[in-house]
Scaffold this active site. Structure first.
Site, PDB file in Angstrom:
ATOM      1  N   GLY A  46       2.650  34.592 -29.394  1.00 55.69           N
ATOM      2  CA  GLY A  46       3.124  34.676 -28.021  1.00 55.69           C
ATOM      3  C   GLY A  46       2.228  35.608 -27.221  1.00 55.69           C
ATOM      4  O   GLY A  46       1.623  36.525 -27.789  1.00 55.69           O
ATOM      5  N   GLN A  51      -0.402  40.973 -20.333  1.00 59.81           N
ATOM      6  CA  GLN A  51      -1.261  41.446 -21.424  1.00 59.81           C
ATOM      7  C   GLN A  51      -2.740  41.135 -21.186  1.00 59.81           C
ATOM      8  O   GLN A  51      -3.604  41.659 -21.880  1.00 59.81           O
ATOM      9  CB  GLN A  51      -0.811  40.852 -22.764  1.00 59.81           C
ATOM     10  CG  GLN A  51       0.553  41.368 -23.213  1.00 59.81           C
ATOM     11  CD  GLN A  51       0.995  40.733 -24.511  1.00 59.81           C
ATOM     12  OE1 GLN A  51       1.561  39.644 -24.505  1.00 59.81           O
ATOM     13  NE2 GLN A  51       0.723  41.370 -25.631  1.00 59.81           N
ATOM     14  N   CYS A  94       2.625  43.312 -32.050  1.00 61.00           N
ATOM     15  CA  CYS A  94       2.333  42.969 -30.660  1.00 61.00           C
ATOM     16  C   CYS A  94       0.820  43.062 -30.460  1.00 61.00           C
ATOM     17  O   CYS A  94       0.190  44.028 -30.905  1.00 61.00           O
ATOM     18  CB  CYS A  94       3.043  43.947 -29.733  1.00 61.00           C
ATOM     19  SG  CYS A  94       2.726  43.623 -27.994  1.00 61.00           S
ATOM     20  N   LEU A  95       0.238  42.071 -29.803  1.00 62.73           N
ATOM     21  CA  LEU A  95      -1.213  42.083 -29.601  1.00 62.73           C
ATOM     22  C   LEU A  95      -1.651  43.278 -28.753  1.00 62.73           C
ATOM     23  O   LEU A  95      -2.813  43.683 -28.819  1.00 62.73           O
ATOM     24  CB  LEU A  95      -1.672  40.777 -28.945  1.00 62.73           C
ATOM     25  CG  LEU A  95      -1.530  39.517 -29.822  1.00 62.73           C
ATOM     26  CD1 LEU A  95      -1.839  38.266 -29.008  1.00 62.73           C
ATOM     27  CD2 LEU A  95      -2.423  39.581 -31.053  1.00 62.73           C
ATOM     28  N   HIS A 136      10.858  38.917 -27.001  1.00 63.52           N
ATOM     29  CA  HIS A 136       9.749  39.875 -27.015  1.00 63.52           C
ATOM     30  C   HIS A 136       8.853  39.674 -25.787  1.00 63.52           C
ATOM     31  O   HIS A 136       8.494  40.627 -25.099  1.00 63.52           O
ATOM     32  CB  HIS A 136       8.963  39.686 -28.324  1.00 63.52           C
ATOM     33  CG  HIS A 136       7.715  40.501 -28.458  1.00 63.52           C
ATOM     34  ND1 HIS A 136       7.481  41.343 -29.531  1.00 63.52           N
ATOM     35  CD2 HIS A 136       6.593  40.596 -27.681  1.00 63.52           C
ATOM     36  CE1 HIS A 136       6.299  41.923 -29.369  1.00 63.52           C
ATOM     37  NE2 HIS A 136       5.735  41.478 -28.263  1.00 63.52           N
ATOM     38  N   GLU A 137       8.523  38.404 -25.507  1.00 60.76           N
ATOM     39  CA  GLU A 137       7.610  38.119 -24.390  1.00 60.76           C
ATOM     40  C   GLU A 137       8.266  38.388 -23.034  1.00 60.76           C
ATOM     41  O   GLU A 137       7.616  38.892 -22.120  1.00 60.76           O
ATOM     42  CB  GLU A 137       7.098  36.675 -24.447  1.00 60.76           C
ATOM     43  CG  GLU A 137       6.285  36.308 -25.689  1.00 60.76           C
ATOM     44  CD  GLU A 137       5.173  37.293 -26.015  1.00 60.76           C
ATOM     45  OE1 GLU A 137       4.581  37.873 -25.095  1.00 60.76           O
ATOM     46  OE2 GLU A 137       4.920  37.503 -27.211  1.00 60.76           O
ATOM     47  N   HIS A 140       8.012  41.862 -22.162  1.00 59.07           N
ATOM     48  CA  HIS A 140       6.706  42.200 -21.563  1.00 59.07           C
ATOM     49  C   HIS A 140       6.737  42.033 -20.047  1.00 59.07           C
ATOM     50  O   HIS A 140       6.177  42.844 -19.316  1.00 59.07           O
ATOM     51  CB  HIS A 140       5.599  41.293 -22.109  1.00 59.07           C
ATOM     52  CG  HIS A 140       4.982  41.785 -23.385  1.00 59.07           C
ATOM     53  ND1 HIS A 140       4.306  42.977 -23.467  1.00 59.07           N
ATOM     54  CD2 HIS A 140       4.917  41.235 -24.625  1.00 59.07           C
ATOM     55  CE1 HIS A 140       3.861  43.136 -24.714  1.00 59.07           C
ATOM     56  NE2 HIS A 140       4.229  42.090 -25.434  1.00 59.07           N
TER      57      HIS A 140
HETATM   58 NI    NI Z   1       3.804  41.720 -27.501  1.00 60.20          NI
END
Ligand code: NI
Length: 174
Positions: A46, A51, A94-95, A136-137, A140
């Protein structure tokens, strides 16, 4: 189209609230393609627009297994309408927070309303990993990260560790 650089903590932009999209046009479609390319390139499941530094309520998801056919989903202006009381727990990464995994409990099932890349209103029932990933997204888009589930002390420790490992530009004395 291009692979974008993924922004990591402690960049302040990750704490900002993203703005809704009013109309799905060429720029939004380009952004979605870039998000997918960037997400697949980093082996993520995701990725939210913030991000890559764009404060718009857009995110992409693909929770299919590597040996399965891809199942990309792009969600614009997503809103969660229903949560189950039943919870599930995943160790989430998480990226934007390298090498950090945190066990987080979230509703096992949720229903999300969103606009797709063609501008149509959609409804999606999410279960298990997809439910966790969508939540989660969407976090963000509201400036919330997985480390926000931790105490301030633990959070500061992780951010400090990541900042230290970040490559600094070459220092020159002139
Ligand atoms: Ni993340």
């Amino acid at each position: 189209m291009s692979i974008k650089e993924i922004i990591t903590v402690p960049d302040e932009i990750l704490k900002k609230v993203s703005e809704p999209i009013e109309k799905v046009g060429i720029n939004e479609k380009k952004l979605i393609i870039d998000l997918f390319e960037t997400m697949y390139d980093s082996n993520g499941i995701g990725l939210a627009a913030v991000q890559v530094g764009i404060l718009k309520r857009v995110l992409v998801i693909d929770v299919s297994n590597k040996d399965e056919e891809k199942s990309p989903i792009a969600l614009i202006n997503p809103v969660i309408r229903n949560f189950s009381n039943e919870l599930s727990v995943y160790e989430e990464g998480c990226l934007s927070i390298p090498e950090t995994f945190i066990e987080i409990e979230r509703p096992k099932i949720c229903e999300v309303e969103y606009v797709d890349e063609k501008g149509s209103k959609k409804n999606l029932k999410c279960d298990g990993l997809l439910s966790t990933c969508v939540q989660h997204e969407i976090n963000h888009l509201d400036g919330k990260l997985i480390i926000d589930h931790l105490s301030k002390l633990k959070k500061d420790f992780i951010i400090k560790k990541i900042s230290k490992n970040k490559k600094n530009p070459d220092r020159v004395v002139v």
